[in-house]
Design an enzyme around this catalytic site. Structure first.
Site, PDB file in Angstrom:
ATOM      1  N   GLU A  77      31.262  -9.033 -53.104  1.00 41.47           N
ATOM      2  CA  GLU A  77      31.403 -10.264 -53.133  1.00 41.47           C
ATOM      3  C   GLU A  77      32.246 -10.922 -54.455  1.00 41.47           C
ATOM      4  OE1 GLU A  77      27.969  -8.981 -50.790  1.00 41.47           O
ATOM      5  OE2 GLU A  77      28.514  -8.648 -52.853  1.00 41.47           O
ATOM      6  N   PHE A 102      23.769 -12.996 -52.881  1.00 45.85           N
ATOM      7  CA  PHE A 102      24.857 -12.343 -53.204  1.00 45.85           C
ATOM      8  C   PHE A 102      26.098 -13.112 -53.728  1.00 45.85           C
ATOM      9  CE2 PHE A 102      23.185  -9.538 -49.427  1.00 45.85           C
ATOM     10  CZ  PHE A 102      22.337  -9.204 -50.203  1.00 45.85           C
ATOM     11  N   ARG A 185      21.341 -21.156 -40.793  1.00 43.22           N
ATOM     12  CA  ARG A 185      22.282 -20.592 -39.854  1.00 43.22           C
ATOM     13  C   ARG A 185      21.577 -20.369 -38.422  1.00 43.22           C
ATOM     14  NH1 ARG A 185      21.342 -14.717 -40.690  1.00 43.22           N
ATOM     15  NH2 ARG A 185      19.342 -14.669 -41.480  1.00 43.22           N
TER      16      ARG A 185
END
Length: 334
Positions: A77, A102, A185
């Site tokens: 990340e 993250f 999502r």
């Protein structure tokens, strides 16, 4: 067996990552991925980047449509954010996606130093915000808004539903400067189309009016506030819902105008820790401007490491299910 004594069906492990949609609620699949594909069709400067999570941020649709503009950075990340900053310096508009835990906790310094300090045109879109996964503290980004609000010059967005996300994508892309957007999502609920709503970056929108309670909310909690308001209307309780999808900068004028209306309980509701999110931002604004509601409450996640488990169970346990939101509002009015 009498149906009144039947137990609820046992929730399976899949309920830890289930859609946040209530049973029977309308949904749209992958609104972020589809909106980004559409926006990028005539804008070759837009690139998509992820840290091994394209499928789980809906960025796989962008990868399929524009494979030459998609960059898989692996489970790194910090590299993702650093590379996004570098691409932005060349004139590209990177959309960098990963999970919120993250992107914020692991890559905070890179967002702060590489992207925000230089005001680079990077759009950070992070899935699983707040309590939208049951996989425990390692995956529950309950403090991401507090972290991102603290970075100078970073615009912070917390959409409510599929429509909010679809309309936010082109606006954050067109905004000059870095943006952090919480990302829903998969099969995302669709609710705001019933309220003549349009997303405007930096603007709060009054979705419904009411004389008894003003709920100032963002993200998932706007959806739950609207559902609770419909339930409480049956008890002759008028609940106004002010949706505040842009957490930073706040739409101070709209919030203050609604909070100044006399006699209402003011509640700030958010899918985030009670520390450092929308609730404290609104409370600070009201105090600084000398606005004192009749009563003020915050409906948020506790300042704690939350449990793992099935999402419906956790939403009840931590007070952000529709039933618990309605219950809290009624109790605070008593």
């Amino acid at each position: 067996m009498n149906t009144a004594t039947q137990k609820k069906p046992r929730l399976t492990t899949s309920a830890m990552i289930a859609s946040i949609a209530d049973e029977g609620q309308r949904v749209k699949a992958a609104p972020f991925g589809k909106a980004l594909v559409e926006y990028a069709a005539t804008r070759p400067e837009v690139v998509g980047m992820t840290a091994d999570l394209a499928k789980y941020t809906d960025l796989h649709l962008f990868a399929q449509a524009y494979p030459e503009r998609f960059f898989q950075m692996g489970m790194a990340e910090q590299l993702l954010m650093g590379a996004a900053g570098g691409m932005a310096k060349t004139g590209l508009v990177p959309f960098a996606t990963t999970y919120a835990v993250f992107g914020t906790r692991r890559a905070y310094d890179f967002i702060h130093q590489v992207i925000a300090e230089e005001n680079l045109n990077v759009k950070i879109c992070c899935a699983l915000p707040g309590l939208t996964t049951g996989y425990g503290p390692s995956h529950q980004a309950t403090e991401d808004l507090a972290m991102m609000r603290a970075i100078p010059g970073l615009t912070v967005v917390d959409p409510c539903d599929a429509l909010d996300i679809e309309q936010a994508v082109p606006q954050i892309a067109g905004h000059a400067g870095p943006v952090y957007m919480r990302l829903l999502r998969g099969n995302v609920p669709l609710v705001l189309d019933e309220y003549d709503y349009r997303f405007e970056l930096g603007k709060a929108k009054l979705l419904r009016d009411g004389a008894d309670v003003l709920v100032i909310s963002s993200g998932l909690l706007t959806m739950r506030a609207l559902e609770a308001a419909r339930q409480l209307a049956g008890d002759k309780v008028g609940v106004a819902v002010l949706h505040c999808p842009t957490i930073k900068p706040l739409d101070a004028a709209t919030i203050l105008a609604e909070a100044r209306r006399p006699g209402r309980l003011v509640v700030v509701a958010e899918n985030h820790s009670a520390v450092g999110g929308l609730g404290e931002a609104v409370a600070s604004l009201l105090l600084q401007e000398g606005v004192a509601p009749a009563r003020f409450r915050m409906l948020a996640l506790p300042d704690a490491f939350l449990d793992a488990g099935a999402l419906p169970t956790l939403h009840d346990r931590y007070g952000i299910s529709t039933a618990k939101v309605a219950e809290s509002l009624k109790a605070w009015l008593a």
